[in-house]
Enzyme design. Structure first.
Site, PDB file in Angstrom:
ATOM      1  CD  GLU A  26      -3.047  -1.274   1.974  1.00 27.47           C
ATOM      2  OE1 GLU A  26      -3.000  -0.275   3.038  1.00 27.47           O
ATOM      3  OE2 GLU A  26      -4.026  -2.002   1.788  1.00 27.47           O
ATOM      4  CD  GLU A  42      -3.293  -6.519   3.645  1.00 25.93           C
ATOM      5  OE1 GLU A  42      -3.900  -5.896   3.996  1.00 25.93           O
ATOM      6  OE2 GLU A  42      -2.014  -6.807   3.752  1.00 25.93           O
TER       7      GLU A  42
END
Ligand SMILES: *[C@@H]1O[C@H](CO)[C@@H](O)[C@H](O)[C@H]1NC(C)=O
Ligand SMILES: *[C@@H]1O[C@H](CO)[C@@H](O)[C@H](O)[C@H]1NC(C)=O
Ligand SMILES: CC(=O)N[C@H]1CO[C@H](CO)[C@@H](O)[C@@H]1O
Length: 304
Positions: A123, A223
């Site tokens: 991220e 995820e």
């Protein structure tokens, strides 16, 4: 498999990758024991036994390869238990980039059949840490140092793949992890599954359009997950065992049924984790996102 109208519309408009074969299931795995000490090789072996027994999965992913000496501790355990491992490099700062990369290159040749892939960053685009071209440069550096059969890529939030921020890296990566947390979008009840599948379809569609097909880059949901503690709410998204179970069984399993690969965040509860502040400014409890308890008991059925 029945889909919501919203997901079905997104699906019809989008990815060509849906195939008859079920996708591969994996779990994100922490490096620490419940008390915060680093895991040992036998801890990882027990983790692998529990994951395989409960879910059938034989692949896990980590985040920072040098953290707790993860790389040299987990790989012998994985080899013994016939698991594959996706290792992570934390590139945000030079020191961790080098430490993680060195931890991997030190054993890459020896364990090239156990290291499934290496992700450069988690991220980083979402957090604004790097631009696409900056991240691409890091990925290229890592690719140049690893055996050819080890796939290299990154993990980022679905919206950064969907909005073009990640376009610059697409020519470099072998594999991508798309993170999609309906929970952190405040989607509750059945809407959580709709939002999750739509996120994934939008991100995948954009990538496939840019690279010209579904066979160019290996794609995983990197995820997703849901906390089981009551009261860990985010807008309409309510933590709790039955909501977590519903999300796993109707959302996560649906994605796998459609032929996509997916990692669940995460395998085990991590009670050592300090409270953090969520995007809504409230205290976020990240200790109960495990599909299993910290002593490796399933909370609900993990078979899809
Ligand atoms: C990692 O291993 C080295 C020895 O190879 C040791 O000195 C160091 O303390 C270990 N670090 C952690 C966090 O366990
Ligand atoms: C589903 O959740 C999304 C994200 O929070 C929200 O924008 C949308 O309004 C929700 N839809 C329904 C039907 O609740
Ligand atoms: C360029 C930049 O924003 N770097 C930041 C990335 O994130 C780390 C924390 O993980 C910061 O320390 C860096 O300053």
């Amino acid at each position: 498999m029945r889909f919501s109208t919203a997901a079905a519309v997104a699906l019809a408009a989008a990815p060509a990758v849906v195939s008859a074969a079920k996708g591969s299931m994996g779990f994100a795995l922490g490096t620490k024991q419940p008390n915060g000490d680093c895991k040992t090789q036998s801890d990882y072996e027990a983790d692998f036994d529990a994951i395989k027994e409960a879910s059938g999965a034989t692949i896990v992913r980590g985040y920072a390869a040098a953290d707790c000496n993860m790389t040299k501790t987990i790989l012998p355990a994985a080899e013994k238990k016939d698991f594959k491992v996706v290792l992570g490099i934390w590139p945000d700062v030079e020191e961790s980039f080098n430490n993680d990369l060195n931890a991997i290159t030190a054993v890459a040749e020896k364990y090239k059949n156990t290291i499934y892939a290496v992700t450069v960053g988690s991220e980083t685009l979402y957090r604004g840490n790097f631009t696409g071209p900056e991240l691409k440069a890091k990925i290229d550096t890592v690719k140049g140092k690893l055996p050819d059969n080890i796939k290299v890529g990154t993990a980022d939030s679905w919206n950064k793949f969907n909005d073009g921020t990640a376009d610059a890296i697409l020519s470099s990566v072998d594999i991508l992890m798309i993170n999609a947390f309906a929970f952190w979008q405040g989607a509750g009840g059945e809407n959580a599954t709709h939002v999750y599948l739509n996120d994934m379809f939008q991100a995948i569609s954009h990538i496939e359009e840019k690279v010209g097909g579904s066979d160019k880059i290996e794609i995983w949901n990197g995820e997703t997950g849901w906390p089981t503690a009551d009261g860990t709410d985010y807008g309409a998204a309510k933590g709790g065992l039955s909501n977590a179970k519903n999300f796993y069984q109707t959302g996560f399993c649906a994605l796998l049924d459609w032929g996509f690969n997916a990692f669940f965040f995460e395998a085990f509860d991590e009670p050592w984790k300090p409270a953090s502040i969520g995007d809504n400014g409230n205290v976020a409890d990240e200790t109960t996102w495990g599909a299993m308890t910290s002593d490796r008991k399933t909370k609900y059925s993990l078979k899809c």
